[in-house]
Design an enzyme around this catalytic site. Sequence first.
Site, PDB file in Angstrom:
ATOM      1  N   ARG A  47      10.641   5.974 -17.132  1.00 30.05           N
ATOM      2  CA  ARG A  47       9.781   5.111 -16.178  1.00 30.05           C
ATOM      3  C   ARG A  47      10.673   4.159 -15.343  1.00 30.05           C
ATOM      4  O   ARG A  47      10.211   4.028 -14.264  1.00 30.05           O
ATOM      5  CB  ARG A  47       8.738   4.623 -17.079  1.00 30.05           C
ATOM      6  N   TYR A  99      -4.154   5.810   8.153  1.00 23.07           N
ATOM      7  CA  TYR A  99      -4.365   6.624   7.088  1.00 23.07           C
ATOM      8  C   TYR A  99      -5.769   6.305   6.357  1.00 23.07           C
ATOM      9  O   TYR A  99      -5.800   5.045   5.686  1.00 23.07           O
ATOM     10  CB  TYR A  99      -3.392   7.035   6.238  1.00 23.07           C
ATOM     11  N   ASP A 171       4.494   1.602   7.650  1.00 21.99           N
ATOM     12  CA  ASP A 171       4.236   2.818   7.059  1.00 21.99           C
ATOM     13  C   ASP A 171       4.933   3.620   8.251  1.00 21.99           C
ATOM     14  O   ASP A 171       4.384   3.852   9.176  1.00 21.99           O
ATOM     15  CB  ASP A 171       2.815   3.283   7.203  1.00 21.99           C
ATOM     16  N   LYS A 196       5.454  14.089   3.107  1.00 16.72           N
ATOM     17  CA  LYS A 196       5.435  14.671   4.396  1.00 16.72           C
ATOM     18  C   LYS A 196       6.774  15.169   4.951  1.00 16.72           C
ATOM     19  O   LYS A 196       7.360  15.975   4.424  1.00 16.72           O
ATOM     20  CB  LYS A 196       4.645  13.546   5.394  1.00 16.72           C
TER      21      LYS A 196
HETATM   22  C1  LIG Z   1       0.672   7.670   6.905  1.00 15.94           C
HETATM   23  C2  LIG Z   1       0.502   7.983   5.678  1.00 15.94           C
HETATM   24  N1  LIG Z   1       0.645   7.133   4.647  1.00 15.94           N
HETATM   25  C3  LIG Z   1       0.390   7.209   3.461  1.00 15.94           C
HETATM   26  C4  LIG Z   1      -0.196   8.508   3.079  1.00 15.94           C
HETATM   27  C5  LIG Z   1      -0.466   8.952   1.556  1.00 15.94           C
HETATM   28  O1  LIG Z   1       0.430   9.591   0.995  1.00 15.94           O
HETATM   29  P1  LIG Z   1       0.066  10.554  -0.247  1.00 15.94           P
HETATM   30  O2  LIG Z   1      -0.707  11.732   0.143  1.00 15.94           O
HETATM   31  O3  LIG Z   1       1.586  10.932  -0.340  1.00 15.94           O
HETATM   32  O4  LIG Z   1      -0.340   9.864  -1.316  1.00 15.94           O
HETATM   33  C6  LIG Z   1      -0.467   9.604   3.942  1.00 15.94           C
HETATM   34  C7  LIG Z   1      -1.198  10.735   3.435  1.00 15.94           C
HETATM   35  O5  LIG Z   1      -1.324  11.547   4.187  1.00 15.94           O
HETATM   36  C8  LIG Z   1      -0.427   9.286   5.180  1.00 15.94           C
HETATM   37  O6  LIG Z   1      -0.499  10.080   6.260  1.00 15.94           O
END
Ligand SMILES: Cc1ncc(COP(=O)(O)O)c(C=O)c1O
Length: 374
Positions: A47, A99, A171, A196
């Site tokens: 961990r 998001y 992000d 992604k």
């Molecule tokens: C811009 C963005 N940030 C964070 C996330 C969250 O990621 P996860 O689905 O891997 O938890 C997403 C998910 O679609 C996203 O599009």
Amino acid sequence: MYRFDTLAIHAGQPNDVATGAVTIPIYQTSTFEQLGPGVHRGFGYARTEHPTRRALEECLASLEGARYGLAFASGMAAIHNVLSLLRHGDHVVSTQDLYGGAWRIFTKYFAKFGIDFTFVDSSDLAAVEQAIRPETKLLWLETPSNPLLRVTDIAACSAIARRTGIRTVVDNTFATPVLQQPIALGADVVVHSTTKYINGHCDALGGAVITDDESLFAELKFFQNAIGAVPGPQDCFLILRGLKTLPLRMARHCENARGVVAYLTDHAQIARIHYPDFGAIVSFEIDASVDDTIDFTKRLRLWTLAESLGGVKSLFCHPPTMTHASVEPEVRRKVGIADGLIRLSVGLEDVRDLIDDLDQALEAIAPRRAACAG
Ligand SMILES: Cc1ncc(COP(=O)(O)O)c(C=O)c1O
């Protein structure tokens, strides 16, 4: 210092000292032998850290031009890690069309602990500056934003934040470090959903937090271990494998997206396109009712209706009922997310096949539109 494409293949990934393996192995173990109480060879408990994760973390940090990386079990776990810096009474200024899952964890989870959020159009610098209060601790930017692909000036926002003693978090999931490196633009922290583009094959979930600030890293690493939302070695391996071809994939993703945008731009049935001239996410609205738009999506054969983005396979979604379903309808409308909005994640197929598929689906709904108009 090696260049980006070399780092994607080599950073954090020397040949295995024990066996000569040229690929970082999957160290499938939960714990490591100690040489004496508290004395180990660099890894104590999985961990806290394990070799496959460390390789991924070092590679991610180097691609973002920073010294420190932390990997997580999902993008949401990475977002949770950064927000764990906050205390009761703190305030965050955030991009408004972000998001839906980020919006949900801000307003439905962290708000419970007395943390307050203000959502602004962060492409408007005056709006960002105006939203800052004495208790503001973070400026949270998602750029290009999701799903409207609005672009925020990271350097200008980071400068505003720095003047007022606030940390900037970006992000960078949509742009990836191939297209945008927020740390060099003044941001303190970069967050990714590595699920992604970084993984790129829709076969693993992951997240990352990257910073160049040593004391901030120590704090975030403490939370990573204390909370434990960490990825196992198999997922780290898959994400690290995907990462090696990120620069190649991004070039083709962007080329294909430009082809799709050119097609949509010329099409009489398309009412609105959201595309910031880079990247491979394209949102658009058809000049049709919401029902006809849904009918159009059902007619697509090559494009797959699915949550997520950034993989080799082209996907599309309907943000109001999918990725942004947790955002209240009145908030969605205020932000500009139309009920008929479609978001494309342009993959790596032959772009002519992707366009042909869009074309046949648009053709199929055209007679109904003509009848309505008549
Ligand atoms: C811009 C963005 N940030 C964070 C996330 C969250 O990621 P996860 O689905 O891997 O938890 C997403 C998910 O679609 C996203 O599009």
